[in-house]
Write a protein that holds these residues in place. Structure first.
Motif, PDB file in Angstrom:
ATOM      1  N   ILE A 293       0.843  -1.208   0.000  1.00 53.66           N
ATOM      2  CA  ILE A 293       0.000   0.000   0.000  1.00 53.66           C
ATOM      3  C   ILE A 293       0.873   1.251   0.000  1.00 53.66           C
ATOM      4  CG2 ILE A 293      -1.692   1.300   1.349  1.00 53.66           C
ATOM      5  CD1 ILE A 293      -2.786  -1.408   2.293  1.00 53.66           C
ATOM      6  N   GLY A 294       1.993   1.196   0.719  1.00 55.29           N
ATOM      7  CA  GLY A 294       2.904   2.338   0.722  1.00 55.29           C
ATOM      8  C   GLY A 294       3.448   2.646  -0.656  1.00 55.29           C
ATOM      9  N   LEU A 297       0.836   4.737  -2.462  1.00 55.91           N
ATOM     10  CA  LEU A 297       0.847   6.122  -1.969  1.00 55.91           C
ATOM     11  C   LEU A 297       2.069   6.885  -2.477  1.00 55.91           C
ATOM     12  CD1 LEU A 297      -0.285   5.461   1.700  1.00 55.91           C
ATOM     13  CD2 LEU A 297      -1.494   6.916   0.058  1.00 55.91           C
ATOM     14  N   ALA A 298       3.237   6.261  -2.372  1.00 63.44           N
ATOM     15  CA  ALA A 298       4.467   6.939  -2.769  1.00 63.44           C
ATOM     16  C   ALA A 298       4.520   7.156  -4.275  1.00 63.44           C
ATOM     17  CB  ALA A 298       5.677   6.124  -2.307  1.00 63.44           C
ATOM     18  N   GLY A 300       1.949   7.636  -6.360  1.00 61.02           N
ATOM     19  CA  GLY A 300       1.100   8.777  -6.681  1.00 61.02           C
ATOM     20  C   GLY A 300       1.756  10.089  -6.313  1.00 61.02           C
ATOM     21  N   THR A 301       2.432  10.116  -5.173  1.00 57.71           N
ATOM     22  CA  THR A 301       3.112  11.334  -4.733  1.00 57.71           C
ATOM     23  C   THR A 301       4.244  11.702  -5.688  1.00 57.71           C
ATOM     24  OG1 THR A 301       2.588  10.785  -2.431  1.00 57.71           O
ATOM     25  CG2 THR A 301       4.333  12.404  -2.805  1.00 57.71           C
ATOM     26  N   THR A 388      -4.438   8.078  -7.526  1.00 53.21           N
ATOM     27  CA  THR A 388      -3.580   7.006  -7.016  1.00 53.21           C
ATOM     28  C   THR A 388      -3.317   7.183  -5.529  1.00 53.21           C
ATOM     29  OG1 THR A 388      -2.523   6.788  -9.186  1.00 53.21           O
ATOM     30  CG2 THR A 388      -1.350   5.861  -7.301  1.00 53.21           C
ATOM     31  N   ILE A 389      -3.071   8.411  -5.110  1.00 50.63           N
ATOM     32  CA  ILE A 389      -2.886   8.684  -3.679  1.00 50.63           C
ATOM     33  C   ILE A 389      -4.157   8.340  -2.917  1.00 50.63           C
ATOM     34  CG2 ILE A 389      -2.485  10.502  -1.973  1.00 50.63           C
ATOM     35  CD1 ILE A 389      -0.737  11.899  -4.086  1.00 50.63           C
ATOM     36  N   GLY A 392      -4.476   4.651  -2.417  1.00 51.53           N
ATOM     37  CA  GLY A 392      -3.630   4.168  -1.338  1.00 51.53           C
ATOM     38  C   GLY A 392      -4.201   4.479   0.030  1.00 51.53           C
ATOM     39  N   VAL A 393      -4.778   5.663   0.179  1.00 52.46           N
ATOM     40  CA  VAL A 393      -5.372   6.044   1.470  1.00 52.46           C
ATOM     41  C   VAL A 393      -6.550   5.137   1.806  1.00 52.46           C
ATOM     42  CG1 VAL A 393      -6.638   7.867   2.677  1.00 52.46           C
ATOM     43  CG2 VAL A 393      -4.600   8.434   1.344  1.00 52.46           C
ATOM     44  N   ALA A 396      -5.305   1.711   2.765  1.00 48.30           N
ATOM     45  CA  ALA A 396      -4.708   1.711   4.105  1.00 48.30           C
ATOM     46  C   ALA A 396      -5.788   1.711   5.186  1.00 48.30           C
ATOM     47  CB  ALA A 396      -3.797   2.928   4.266  1.00 48.30           C
TER      48      ALA A 396
END
Length: 410
Positions: A293-294, A297-298, A300-301, A388-389, A392-393, A396
């Protein structure tokens, strides 16, 4: 130096008596596949009539990958209980025969567009089972602690081939023709098929049990962890699909730059992915669900600078970082499947997973074709990064709610 190599997480993989003999065949075949990325489209351009060249190129690319989704469903009842090496070997054999037929038909001046697309489609029918076979073989031969490094080896080989293969294909096509490159790809698949046969001899198939049809999809539906992982992966790949439409338009219209700059973006992503693949094996001690999952998130960032209009140098650098972050995802998600799925069901589950995921990026690319016009290329890139972020949220939060259920899965 010797001690450092032997303490590497990759040493148990490359030194394994059976996997170590398979890896050279995988490298050769991956290089052939990397070259075919160029050859398949170039041959379609040569065969297609002028007004419809773009359409036929798209059809050829689709035929070389999408039929694997149908094959993952249609052949389940016939391939159940087969060991991983046998599944991967049969896929390599079919690829070799079908691609070799393309080269022979071309040499005999009998290759038509219809025959070309048909043979490409046939060559890809067992691709989902071939991928499932490779990852099943890892689960069969190695303990769980070595699954992630072994998966990373497969990913790194593929990433290396996508960097080296296309320019090599360009040189060979210039010296000969695209059918020759496809013939070379067929030969590399033949080498791989023989490698599986000799390195990992297989016995008779295991006795099948349970319902004969769609066992993989049934197992995924019955397990919330596997279903959630499939949904997460599909959405993750789907949201990257629009980049294939938006990036060239962004470079040409927003940056007012040349194709060289677009090539720099893709080269940076590929180099980052190669580095990320090499690092993946050292993540074995990390818990798999938070890591997977990280990554979402990463990733997308890391894509945000492209959508926010960052200077080109910074945008290229962020795209390289995104490639490094992207690379471990397949390895960690496959490790989750390997650790969660009963061994008897693993090939069917992985084939079902691959049948679904092969559709994700093409569907996302189609979406990109619809939204780039009204939104603009840069806004499309920003929307995909933000989505995408958000994905991930949400993932999570859902995993946090089910923490006891997934605690046993690292």
């Amino acid at each position: 130096m010797s001690i450092g190599v032997r303490t590497s997480p990759y040493w148990p993989v490359v030194s394994h008596p059976k996997l170590g003999r398979v890896l050279p065949g995988l490298v050769v075949s991956a290089l052939g596949d990397g070259m075919s990325l160029v050859a398949v489209t170039w041959l379609a351009l040569q065969l297609a009539p002028g007004p419809h060249r773009g359409t036929w190129v798209a059809v050829a690319v689709a035929a070389y990958s999408l039929p694997s989704a149908a094959g993952g469903v249609l052949f389940g009842r016939y391939l159940r209980g087969r060991p991983g090496a046998q599944l991967a070997g049969w896929n390599a054999t079919l690829r070799a025969v079908a691609l070799g037929a393309i080269a022979v038909a071309y040499a005999l001046s009998g290759l038509t567009l219809g025959l070309y697309v048909t043979l490409l489609a046939v060559s890809s029918l067992l691709a989902a089972w071939g991928s499932a076979g490779r990852y099943t073989l890892i689960a069969e031969l190695l303990p769980p602690v070595h699954h992630l490094p072994a998966n990373a080896v497969l990913a790194t080989i593929a990433n290396f081939a996508t960097i080296v293969g296309p320019p090599l294909a360009g040189v060979l096509i210039g010296l000969t023709n695209p059918a020759t490159v496809i013939a070379i790809d067929a030969a590399t698949f033949a080498v791989l098929a023989v490698t599986y046969r000799l390195a990992v001899p297989t016995g008779p198939p295991a006795e099948a049990s349970g319902p004969p049809a769609r066992a993989g999809f049934g197992a995924i539906r019955a397990d919330r962890t596997l279903l959630g992982l499939l949904v997460l992966s599909f959405a993750f790949f789907f949201l990257f699909g629009p980049f294939y439409v938006a990036m060239p338009i962004h470079v040409e219209s927003d940056l007012h730059a040349s194709a060289t700059v677009l090539g720099a973006f893709y080269t940076a992503f590929g180099a980052g992915a190669l580095l990320g693949g090499l690092i993946t094996g050292y993540l074995s001690r990390w818990k798999l669900w938070p890591t997977t999952i990280g990554i979402v998130l990463a990733f997308g960032t890391a894509l945000l600078p492209l959508g926010l209009g960052a200077p080109t140098v910074l945008a290229v650098a962020s795209f390289a970082v995104a490639g490094a972050i992207w690379a471990p995802y397949m390895s960690t998600s496959m490790a989750l499947f390997q650790r969660t799925t009963p061994p008897a069901e693993l090939p069917q589950v992985l084939a079902a997973n691959g049948s679904v995921l092969v559709l994700a990026v093409p569907l996302g690319t189609v979406l990109g074709g619809f939204v780039v016009g009204p939104l603009g290329a840069r806004s499309t890139l920003l929307a995909c990064a933000a989505a995408t972020i958000a994905l991930g949220v949400v993932a999570a939060l859902l995993v946090a709610r089910r923490r006891p259920a997934v605690a046993a899965t690292r």
